[in-house]
Write an enzyme that holds these catalytic residues in place. Structure first.
Site, PDB file in Angstrom:
ATOM      1  N   HIS A   1       0.871  -1.185   0.000  1.00 28.13           N
ATOM      2  CA  HIS A   1       0.000   0.000   0.000  1.00 28.13           C
ATOM      3  C   HIS A   1       0.901   1.227   0.000  1.00 28.13           C
ATOM      4  CE1 HIS A   1      -3.658  -2.349   0.862  1.00 28.13           C
ATOM      5  NE2 HIS A   1      -2.812  -3.142   1.517  1.00 28.13           N
ATOM      6  N   LEU A   2       0.851   1.989  -1.092  1.00 24.76           N
ATOM      7  CA  LEU A   2       1.703   3.183  -1.187  1.00 24.76           C
ATOM      8  C   LEU A   2       0.940   4.438  -0.760  1.00 24.76           C
ATOM      9  CD1 LEU A   2       3.687   2.440  -4.479  1.00 24.76           C
ATOM     10  CD2 LEU A   2       4.353   2.007  -2.110  1.00 24.76           C
ATOM     11  N   ARG A   3      -0.383   4.300  -0.553  1.00 22.97           N
ATOM     12  CA  ARG A   3      -1.215   5.365   0.043  1.00 22.97           C
ATOM     13  C   ARG A   3      -1.414   6.609  -0.820  1.00 22.97           C
ATOM     14  NH1 ARG A   3      -3.301   1.671   3.076  1.00 22.97           N
ATOM     15  NH2 ARG A   3      -2.306   1.251   5.084  1.00 22.97           N
TER      16      ARG A   3
ATOM     17  N   ASN B   1      -6.590   0.752  -2.822  1.00 24.36           N
ATOM     18  CA  ASN B   1      -7.413   1.445  -1.813  1.00 24.36           C
ATOM     19  C   ASN B   1      -6.840   2.807  -1.431  1.00 24.36           C
ATOM     20  OD1 ASN B   1      -5.278   0.183  -0.505  1.00 24.36           O
ATOM     21  ND2 ASN B   1      -6.422  -0.218   1.361  1.00 24.36           N
TER      22      ASN B   1
ATOM     23  N   ASP C   1      -8.745  -5.017  -2.370  1.00 26.76           N
ATOM     24  CA  ASP C   1      -8.048  -5.353  -1.120  1.00 26.76           C
ATOM     25  C   ASP C   1      -8.496  -4.481   0.048  1.00 26.76           C
ATOM     26  OD1 ASP C   1      -6.014  -6.833   0.340  1.00 26.76           O
ATOM     27  OD2 ASP C   1      -5.022  -4.909   0.517  1.00 26.76           O
TER      28      ASP C   1
ATOM     29  N   ASP D   1       2.259  -7.023   2.294  1.00 23.79           N
ATOM     30  CA  ASP D   1       1.080  -6.249   2.706  1.00 23.79           C
ATOM     31  C   ASP D   1       1.521  -5.007   3.490  1.00 23.79           C
ATOM     32  OD1 ASP D   1      -1.505  -5.400   3.024  1.00 23.79           O
ATOM     33  OD2 ASP D   1      -2.066  -6.921   4.503  1.00 23.79           O
TER      34      ASP D   1
ATOM     35  N   HIS E   1       0.751   3.370   8.494  1.00 21.65           N
ATOM     36  CA  HIS E   1      -0.193   4.274   9.163  1.00 21.65           C
ATOM     37  C   HIS E   1       0.623   5.184  10.058  1.00 21.65           C
ATOM     38  CE1 HIS E   1      -3.879   2.264   7.961  1.00 21.65           C
ATOM     39  NE2 HIS E   1      -3.348   1.099   8.280  1.00 21.65           N
TER      40      HIS E   1
ATOM     41  N   PHE F   1      -5.976  -1.115  10.915  1.00 19.83           N
ATOM     42  CA  PHE F   1      -5.268  -2.383  10.722  1.00 19.83           C
ATOM     43  C   PHE F   1      -4.053  -2.169   9.833  1.00 19.83           C
ATOM     44  CE2 PHE F   1      -9.634  -3.537  11.682  1.00 19.83           C
ATOM     45  CZ  PHE F   1      -9.488  -4.632  12.519  1.00 19.83           C
ATOM     46  N   GLY F   2      -2.984  -2.887  10.095  1.00 18.94           N
ATOM     47  CA  GLY F   2      -1.872  -2.908   9.157  1.00 18.94           C
ATOM     48  C   GLY F   2      -0.540  -2.544   9.774  1.00 18.94           C
TER      49      GLY F   2
END
Lengths: 303, 415
Positions: free
Chosen positions: B52-54, B84, B142, B295, B299, B313-314
């Site tokens: 996830h590169l956000r 996402n 995802d 994954d 955050h 989560f994460g």
């Protein structure tokens, strides 16, 4: 980390005995001839309640005042919490005012444990989510000991919404450390099988008659609607299957006592006849709450 | 070492103009800049097919640039980023934006994964064909599993037609609702709501049946539960085009390893029981699971410094993946070094067809260099990621990444 009181699970038997023995000396302080002690004079206690509570908050306040401490009580509504401040920031702000201890109730399991890793101020857990409520277990033990010679060998039935209950968890830990047997009873969705592995001497059943059979103590629990995301058991059937009624008491020994951490819901988990019967020690529990909390505050804030 | 060819020998690799020009012993280095990898492993560039590169939308957590740097620092040369973001990557416009940003700012290759449904809301299919033309390599919602089986079936049919794999985060949201950690003794003890293993299992089962009906190429994201591993094994035995990946934290930690109420241990799927940890490890060893993916889910501290049940989560994972894989799989003798490399290189490429993951003369010079016997400690404060959420701060490793080379350029090396 300040040495507060976060839970029963991490205590050993001698620490619990010390609290109970000290609390016994405070039991007599409830009478009208009571004079305020000055053990904690000049000390400041902050009561921080993120969840509504009448009895626990009042009980801590009275306990602190009887020991001569100053208390400030903060409820979450009307505080900075409702303005979007994070829990860490709220606690850091309060800790900067240098109280000697913070009593905290929070709807999230582990909230005080999480904070205790970052704060030097001792934290006393007054109930965290579905996790622990250590002073409740201590006052329950003190109440049982008012009526029974020892905890060892007792059979204690805890009946109700077990999965959501911090009272059940703290009591299971405490009773197990003293060699008592705990029978946990409730509707299947409120009684996860893994509860049986929580401590030694725990038995599970979905049948209230089986739970109270041979019980020395019956503890009734409230159905915690505020923690349920669903309706795991038909509300209309609850009292029929899990409400404690006189017909149940008839199946128990004459010296079996009935307890409830409150607030009680008459006609839901307990009938009025039982709540008001000679077997009920519910008001003794409330009274012992003050004595136990005096012992805890003295230990945590004293010296 | 190159699992694609089985090559395993002491050799030099010559690179010119971004391509490998020769592989062999004692090559003439005259005129070349030399990277001395004596005693180290030179492997095809590692691929992380689940990060996830956000960006766009959550640049306070990570950006394509910082995430790309973290990937390079983790020994990766290619990453596939999940859709996402905000807006969700459900259109060719967003796909193109990500690819363009990555071309300018990321030291590693970035391959976007497109959404299955518009807004990842699980209802209407996204513009799968247009995104494919723009450069996506797979589709996935995802983090938001496709709950509607009919929508999933249609997605598989479309994906098959466009030659794309479908990746699903398997979690029945009704069964997992409100959960914060694996449902079991530990969740009961801590008074936290459970995410049962069966919430993963039922969706894996459903999707495997749909993959058989549609003939789609189907990939289970971050598998964590033992019955799910069994079902993937079953699907493979039936000859279905079903693959899966596991995250390093899921073969390293169990729910009993959680530091109580520390949100650096909170992710989805959650850390499961020791039996599940053993099952995914065994799955890697036996071939039921063919890919290791991180994954990587950054955050910011402000979001992770909260009550456990309020935290997102994460955890991050790019910079600890090789260390954990060596520790748990290779050094413990569960998986050979060659097979470990395979799971980071040619196996993800077989699923996604990136044209990466091989050391070929004439091919692009994406190379990962790592060692297997150097003691080092992961220091979060030196992480290239913008976020700090990991349970592995201070962990000591034996062996890890030494350099990452993308198209012949050293984009990161151990300092």
């Amino acid at each position: 980390m300040g040495t507060g009181l976060l839970g029963i699970e991490g205590l050993d038997r001698s620490e619990i005995e010390a609290y109970l023995n000290r609390a016994k000396t405070f039991q007599s302080h409830g009478g009208s001839d009571f004079k305020k002690l000055d053990t904690l004079r000049g000390k400041m206690l902050v009561n921080l309640f993120f969840e509504n509570s009448t009895r626990t908050r009042t009980s801590f306040e009275i306990a602190a005042k009887r020991l001569g401490a100053d208390t400030i009580s903060i409820a979450s509504s009307g505080s900075s919490v409702s303005k979007g401040e994070s829990l860490v920031d709220t606690l850091n702000t309060l800790a900067a005012m240098r109280p000697h201890a913070i009593v905290m109730r929070h709807a999230a399991s582990g909230a005080p444990h999480f904070l205790a890793r970052y704060l030097d101020t001792p934290i006393i857990n007054a109930g965290d989510g579905m996790h622990e409520h250590p002073t409740q277990a201590l006052l329950d033990a003190l109440t049982i000991l008012d009526h029974k010679p020892a905890l060892e060998g007792l059979r204690v039935a805890i009946i109700g919404d077990i999965i959501h209950s911090r009272v059940a968890r703290s009591n299971v830990h405490l009773l197990s450390k003293f060699g008592a047997q705990t029978v946990l009873c409730g509707p299947a969705p409120m009684l996860p099988q893994d509860m049986g592995k929580l401590a030694a001497g725990v038995i599970l059943t979905n049948d209230i008659r089986e739970a109270i059979d041979g019980a020395d103590v019956i503890m009734m629990l409230r159905v915690q609607l505020e923690r349920q995301h669903e309706t795991p058991f038909p509300p209309g059937d609850y009292f029929r299957f899990y409400g404690l009624r006189p017909e149940h008491l008839a199946l128990t020994r004459p010296d079996t006592i009935v307890m409830h951490p409150g607030p009680i819901n008459r006609g839901r988990e307990i009938s009025s006849e039982v709540a008001d019967s000679q077997r009920s020690v519910i008001l003794n529990q409330v009274e012992n709450g003050v004595a136990v909390r005096m012992a805890v505050l003295e230990k945590v804030m004293g010296a | 070492m190159d699992p694609a060819t089985g090559h395993d020998a002491v050799a030099d690799v010559a690179v010119e103009n971004g391509r490998i020009v020769a592989i062999g012993p004692d090559l003439d280095a005259t005129g070349f800049e030399v990277f001395d990898a004596t005693g180290m492993i030179v492997a095809p560039g590692f691929i992380d097919m689940h990060v996830h590169l956000r960006e766009p939308g959550f640049e306070h957590s990570e950006t394509i640039e910082t995430g790309g740097r973290a990937a390079a620092a983790g020994g990766f040369t290619s990453v596939c980023c999940m859709p996402n973001t905000n807006p969700v990557n459900d259109s060719a416009v967003v796909t193109t934006y990500i690819i363009e940003r990555a071309r300018r700012l990321s030291p590693v290759s970035v391959f976007p994964i497109g959404a299955i449904t518009k807004g990842s809301l699980g209802e209407e299919l996204a513009s799968i064909g247009a995104m494919k033309q723009a450069g996506i390599v797979a589709i996935s919602d995802d983090g938001r599993p496709v709950m509607n089986a009919r929508v999933m079936r249609r997605a598989m049919e479309s994906a098959k037609a466009f030659g794309l794999p479908v990746i699903n985060h398997c979690e029945d949201l009704n069964l997992s609702a409100g959960g914060d950690m694996h449902e079991g003794f530990e969740s009961v003890r801590m008074g936290l709501r459970g995410i049962p293993a069966c919430s993963e299992d039922v969706m894996v089962a459903r999707d495997i049946l749909l993959a058989e009906v549609t003939g789609a190429k189907y990939h289970v994201a971050h598998i964590s539960a033992r019955h799910s591993v069994e079902m993937v094994r079953y699907a493979k035995a039936r000859g279905l085009n079903v693959t899966t990946e596991v995250c390093p934290h899921h073969f390293t930690l169990a729910d009993s390893d959680i530091l109580p109420f520390d949100s650096n241990y909170k992710m989805k799927p959650p850390l499961r029981s020791c039996f599940d940890v053993e099952a995914v490890t065994e799955g890697l060893a036996s071939g039921a699971i063919e890919v290791i993916a991180t994954d990587h889910a950054p955050h910011p501290g402000s979001e992770k410094m909260q009550e456990f049940e309020r935290c997102p989560f994460g955890i991050t994972g790019l910079e600890t993946a090789i260390g954990l894989s060596l520790e748990q799989l290779v050094h413990k003798g569960r998986v050979s070094l060659m097979r470990m490399i395979e799971m980071f290189t040619v196996n993800p490429d077989r699923i996604l067809t990136l044209g990466k993951g091989r050391l070929t003369v004439g091919g692009e010079a994406d190379i990962t260099i790592f060692d297997t016997d150097r003691k080092w400690t992961f220091d979060l404060n030196k992480s290239q990621s913008k976020s700090r959420n990991t349970p592995f701060h201070g962990r000591e490793f034996l062996g890890g990444q030494v350099a990452s080379i993308v198209a012949g350029k050293i984009v990161w090396q151990l300092g």
